[in-house]
Design a protein around this motif. Sequence first.
Motif, PDB file in Angstrom:
ATOM      1  N   SER A 187       0.826  -1.212   0.000  1.00 19.75           N
ATOM      2  CA  SER A 187       0.000   0.000   0.000  1.00 19.75           C
ATOM      3  C   SER A 187       0.856   1.256   0.000  1.00 19.75           C
ATOM      4  CB  SER A 187      -0.930   0.003   1.221  1.00 19.75           C
ATOM      5  OG  SER A 187      -1.796  -1.097   1.209  1.00 19.75           O
ATOM      6  N   PHE A 188       1.744   1.353   0.978  1.00 21.85           N
ATOM      7  CA  PHE A 188       2.562   2.559   1.073  1.00 21.85           C
ATOM      8  C   PHE A 188       3.649   2.580  -0.003  1.00 21.85           C
ATOM      9  CE2 PHE A 188       1.238   1.983   5.686  1.00 21.85           C
ATOM     10  CZ  PHE A 188       0.156   2.854   5.558  1.00 21.85           C
ATOM     11  N   GLY A 189       4.056   1.376  -0.466  1.00 18.59           N
ATOM     12  CA  GLY A 189       4.988   1.312  -1.593  1.00 18.59           C
ATOM     13  C   GLY A 189       4.358   1.839  -2.871  1.00 18.59           C
ATOM     14  N   TYR A 190       3.060   1.557  -3.059  1.00 21.28           N
ATOM     15  CA  TYR A 190       2.338   2.108  -4.219  1.00 21.28           C
ATOM     16  C   TYR A 190       2.344   3.634  -4.165  1.00 21.28           C
ATOM     17  CZ  TYR A 190      -1.596   3.742  -7.001  1.00 21.28           C
ATOM     18  OH  TYR A 190      -2.388   4.447  -7.884  1.00 21.28           O
ATOM     19  N   GLU A 191       2.061   4.194  -2.992  1.00 22.56           N
ATOM     20  CA  GLU A 191       2.063   5.657  -2.849  1.00 22.56           C
ATOM     21  C   GLU A 191       3.440   6.226  -3.184  1.00 22.56           C
ATOM     22  OE1 GLU A 191      -0.760   6.906  -2.382  1.00 22.56           O
ATOM     23  OE2 GLU A 191      -1.980   5.526  -1.193  1.00 22.56           O
ATOM     24  N   TYR A 192       4.481   5.516  -2.755  1.00 27.78           N
ATOM     25  CA  TYR A 192       5.856   5.971  -3.003  1.00 27.78           C
ATOM     26  C   TYR A 192       6.154   6.000  -4.503  1.00 27.78           C
ATOM     27  CZ  TYR A 192      10.959   6.191  -2.409  1.00 27.78           C
ATOM     28  OH  TYR A 192      12.287   6.553  -2.451  1.00 27.78           O
ATOM     29  N   VAL A 193       5.778   4.928  -5.188  1.00 25.59           N
ATOM     30  CA  VAL A 193       6.006   4.867  -6.640  1.00 25.59           C
ATOM     31  C   VAL A 193       5.154   5.902  -7.359  1.00 25.59           C
ATOM     32  CG1 VAL A 193       5.758   3.405  -8.682  1.00 25.59           C
ATOM     33  CG2 VAL A 193       6.690   2.443  -6.571  1.00 25.59           C
ATOM     34  N   ARG A 194       3.920   6.076  -6.909  1.00 24.55           N
ATOM     35  CA  ARG A 194       2.997   7.019  -7.561  1.00 24.55           C
ATOM     36  C   ARG A 194       3.493   8.461  -7.424  1.00 24.55           C
ATOM     37  NH1 ARG A 194       0.499   9.829 -10.137  1.00 24.55           N
ATOM     38  NH2 ARG A 194      -1.746  10.023 -10.517  1.00 24.55           N
ATOM     39  N   VAL A 195       3.981   8.823  -6.253  1.00 25.80           N
ATOM     40  CA  VAL A 195       4.453  10.196  -6.019  1.00 25.80           C
ATOM     41  C   VAL A 195       5.849  10.402  -6.594  1.00 25.80           C
ATOM     42  CG1 VAL A 195       5.039  11.866  -4.209  1.00 25.80           C
ATOM     43  CG2 VAL A 195       2.990  10.464  -3.994  1.00 25.80           C
ATOM     44  N   LYS A 299      -7.045  22.546  -4.943  1.00 25.29           N
ATOM     45  CA  LYS A 299      -6.858  21.302  -5.693  1.00 25.29           C
ATOM     46  C   LYS A 299      -8.008  20.327  -5.424  1.00 25.29           C
ATOM     47  CE  LYS A 299      -4.454  18.487  -8.307  1.00 25.29           C
ATOM     48  NZ  LYS A 299      -4.218  18.753  -9.733  1.00 25.29           N
ATOM     49  N   CYS A 300      -8.429  20.240  -4.170  1.00 27.54           N
ATOM     50  CA  CYS A 300      -9.537  19.341  -3.821  1.00 27.54           C
ATOM     51  C   CYS A 300     -10.839  19.814  -4.459  1.00 27.54           C
ATOM     52  CB  CYS A 300      -9.684  19.250  -2.303  1.00 27.54           C
ATOM     53  SG  CYS A 300      -8.368  18.308  -1.484  1.00 27.54           S
ATOM     54  N   ASN A 301     -11.036  21.144  -4.538  1.00 27.77           N
ATOM     55  CA  ASN A 301     -12.227  21.686  -5.215  1.00 27.77           C
ATOM     56  C   ASN A 301     -12.230  21.330  -6.698  1.00 27.77           C
ATOM     57  OD1 ASN A 301     -13.837  22.938  -3.244  1.00 27.77           O
ATOM     58  ND2 ASN A 301     -12.434  24.685  -3.128  1.00 27.77           N
ATOM     59  N   GLU A 302     -11.052  21.428  -7.311  1.00 27.57           N
ATOM     60  CA  GLU A 302     -10.939  21.132  -8.741  1.00 27.57           C
ATOM     61  C   GLU A 302     -11.270  19.676  -9.040  1.00 27.57           C
ATOM     62  OE1 GLU A 302      -7.008  22.187  -9.887  1.00 27.57           O
ATOM     63  OE2 GLU A 302      -7.264  24.324  -9.456  1.00 27.57           O
ATOM     64  N   THR A 303     -10.897  18.788  -8.139  1.00 31.25           N
ATOM     65  CA  THR A 303     -11.138  17.355  -8.368  1.00 31.25           C
ATOM     66  C   THR A 303     -12.512  16.912  -7.866  1.00 31.25           C
ATOM     67  OG1 THR A 303     -10.035  16.831  -6.265  1.00 31.25           O
ATOM     68  CG2 THR A 303      -8.679  16.794  -8.265  1.00 31.25           C
ATOM     69  N   GLY A 304     -13.270  17.844  -7.301  1.00 32.05           N
ATOM     70  CA  GLY A 304     -14.613  17.503  -6.819  1.00 32.05           C
ATOM     71  C   GLY A 304     -14.613  16.687  -5.544  1.00 32.05           C
ATOM     72  N   LYS A 324      -6.539  13.384   7.054  1.00 29.53           N
ATOM     73  CA  LYS A 324      -6.249  14.374   6.016  1.00 29.53           C
ATOM     74  C   LYS A 324      -5.221  13.839   5.023  1.00 29.53           C
ATOM     75  CE  LYS A 324      -7.165  18.741   8.416  1.00 29.53           C
ATOM     76  NZ  LYS A 324      -6.538  19.979   8.930  1.00 29.53           N
ATOM     77  N   GLY A 325      -4.307  12.990   5.510  1.00 29.77           N
ATOM     78  CA  GLY A 325      -3.296  12.425   4.622  1.00 29.77           C
ATOM     79  C   GLY A 325      -3.912  11.668   3.471  1.00 29.77           C
ATOM     80  N   GLY A 326      -4.907  10.823   3.787  1.00 29.27           N
ATOM     81  CA  GLY A 326      -5.603  10.104   2.723  1.00 29.27           C
ATOM     82  C   GLY A 326      -6.361  11.027   1.797  1.00 29.27           C
ATOM     83  N   VAL A 327      -6.978  12.080   2.366  1.00 27.33           N
ATOM     84  CA  VAL A 327      -7.756  13.024   1.559  1.00 27.33           C
ATOM     85  C   VAL A 327      -6.857  13.757   0.556  1.00 27.33           C
ATOM     86  CG1 VAL A 327      -9.097  15.161   1.636  1.00 27.33           C
ATOM     87  CG2 VAL A 327      -9.558  13.331   3.289  1.00 27.33           C
ATOM     88  N   VAL A 328      -5.716  14.291   1.028  1.00 32.50           N
ATOM     89  CA  VAL A 328      -4.857  15.058   0.117  1.00 32.50           C
ATOM     90  C   VAL A 328      -4.227  14.153  -0.942  1.00 32.50           C
ATOM     91  CG1 VAL A 328      -4.387  16.912   1.757  1.00 32.50           C
ATOM     92  CG2 VAL A 328      -2.895  14.928   1.729  1.00 32.50           C
ATOM     93  N   LEU A 329      -3.938  12.911  -0.583  1.00 38.33           N
ATOM     94  CA  LEU A 329      -3.438  11.970  -1.591  1.00 38.33           C
ATOM     95  C   LEU A 329      -4.489  11.743  -2.681  1.00 38.33           C
ATOM     96  CD1 LEU A 329      -1.624   9.285   0.603  1.00 38.33           C
ATOM     97  CD2 LEU A 329      -0.547  10.790  -1.075  1.00 38.33           C
ATOM     98  N   GLY A 330      -5.749  11.622  -2.252  1.00 42.67           N
ATOM     99  CA  GLY A 330      -6.821  11.452  -3.226  1.00 42.67           C
ATOM    100  C   GLY A 330      -7.003  12.660  -4.115  1.00 42.67           C
ATOM    101  N   CYS A 331      -6.857  13.867  -3.530  1.00 44.71           N
ATOM    102  CA  CYS A 331      -7.015  15.102  -4.311  1.00 44.71           C
ATOM    103  C   CYS A 331      -5.917  15.254  -5.364  1.00 44.71           C
ATOM    104  CB  CYS A 331      -7.007  16.323  -3.387  1.00 44.71           C
ATOM    105  SG  CYS A 331      -8.459  16.440  -2.310  1.00 44.71           S
ATOM    106  N   PHE A 332      -4.686  14.910  -5.012  1.00 43.93           N
ATOM    107  CA  PHE A 332      -3.546  15.162  -5.902  1.00 43.93           C
ATOM    108  C   PHE A 332      -3.242  13.982  -6.823  1.00 43.93           C
ATOM    109  CE2 PHE A 332      -2.948  18.631  -3.040  1.00 43.93           C
ATOM    110  CZ  PHE A 332      -2.168  19.573  -3.710  1.00 43.93           C
ATOM    111  N   GLY A 334      -5.476  11.043  -7.264  1.00 45.01           N
ATOM    112  CA  GLY A 334      -6.608  10.231  -7.684  1.00 45.01           C
ATOM    113  C   GLY A 334      -7.194   9.387  -6.563  1.00 45.01           C
ATOM    114  N   PRO A 335      -8.425   8.913  -6.745  1.00 49.31           N
ATOM    115  CA  PRO A 335      -9.118   8.123  -5.713  1.00 49.31           C
ATOM    116  C   PRO A 335      -8.372   6.846  -5.318  1.00 49.31           C
ATOM    117  CG  PRO A 335     -10.649   8.809  -7.444  1.00 49.31           C
ATOM    118  CD  PRO A 335      -9.277   9.153  -7.929  1.00 49.31           C
TER     119      PRO A 335
END
Length: 526
Positions: A187-195, A299-304, A324-332, A334-335
């Motif tokens: 899970s966290f490895g995916y976030e690392y690769v994605r960012v 950014k969160c407004n733009e992504t709805g 909030k960490g999960g929320v900002v990851l979703g905003c920047f 994707g879900p």
Amino acid sequence: MLFQGWHHLRSSEGLASSLLRCSGSRLKLLFSFRKLWAFTGPGFLMSIAYLDPGNIESDLQSGAIAGFKLLWVLLVSTIIGLLLQRLAARLGVVTGMHLAEVCHRHYPMVPRIILWLMVELAIIGSDMQEVIGCAIALNLLSVGRIPLWAGVLITIIDTFVFLFLDKYGLRKLEAFFGFLITIMALSFGYEYVRVAPDQAAVLKGMFVPYCSGCGPAQLEQAVGIVGAVIMPHNIYLHSALVKSRDINRANKKEVKEANKYYFIESSIALFISFLINVFVVAVFAEAFYGKTNMEVGQKCNETGSPHSKLFPANNETLEVDIYKGGVVLGCFFGPAALYIWAIGILAAGQSSTMTGTYSGQFVMEGFLNLRWSRFARVLLTRSIAIFPTLLVAVFEDVQHLTGMNDFLNVLQSMQLPFALIPILTFTSLTSLMNDFANGLVWKISGGLLILVVCAINMYFVVVDVTALNSTILYVFSALLSIAYLSFIIYLVWHCLIALGVSCLDCRGSVQYPPSVLVDEQPEFDS
């Protein structure tokens, strides 16, 4: 002539093959993967405490507040944790008793009860973090359909999951822990690769012990990392888990071999947990260091995103927590980033309930010589943990719920001396550890570590007390601080006598019974 050359060549080949066989035999004697596998389990079970929701929140806040600059603090804290776990494992392997049992034999009744209460506080704090982490993860995964208070109540199911797994034996439980660690790594490895953080910045932050431009916020975060990584009840837990393997303690060679393989296994387990923690720090350092609330909100407004109201429209630096960490990851990103983050948090929360339960069982049995069923133990700890968490979840918002993690990290940091001082005391006693007692280097480094931890705790006390605005609270905090320091001084006095400063024992009142090898194993199903 030709025959002599051929004979000489064959002799050389035979000599070479003999040397290779000898080298292989010696290598096999020095290390065996089969034996390592036999000792694998307790270290990975112990390493879960380095990946609980409190640690994850400390990691993401470190990245958002200081960027990559505090990775070296995480590395040093993990190394210190490994050395402390080594002492805990050695105590269990050499004596056949875990730390709580040794405390019961050596401390008088009143200090023993106080120690038990302090460790129980740390265990309950850890269980509360598990409840908070699971409730937030369920809320994120259900897109708010499962309210936080319902998520808190759902964690009661953990008790039944634990008891179900416990019926199938320790090896199955260890395998389940390995599965949860794998989920967190993916899970966290995916976030690392994605960012895709800057690898040079990651390495620099990890190996350059410097924090340019850091202020009080970064200093407080560095202190918080140490408190989150090194957990007191984990020392007690590891000293008991190593008793699950059958070791002939009368055989010095076998004890030495067990110590070696347990240390190797703990090193591997904590290296994996360190990498997972680095993933989290690096993700938030790369993506959100220096970001403002307004930037994130836009950014969160733009992504709805339905969570954009979490971020006020101002230019203050972004403050994040596991929600909030999960929320900002979703905003920047994707879900998918949000849901995978929530899965990782859920795995972290689920795992820590079991380490807390085992710790509580061993601590209660050791200090009080009282045996409870695991069912009763789980219900007690979880009931105490759920009640205050449920109140906050019902009457407050998610910010207050996640804010409890910071308080709980401080609480567990305050309990650290009540594990560090006893483990250094007893592993330094020749009468208890025989040839495996701590040497001079371990005694000095352990003493310095205790000083550093106590200094960190006093820093926390000063910061928290100065934030109070009530005379009554000032007086109450002062009284608690005096009682806290007095008990630490008492434990340090015992520790210094064990380290060889015999002049402190003027009346000869501190008596340590000789070593007694105990072959009894904790109640694990095989």
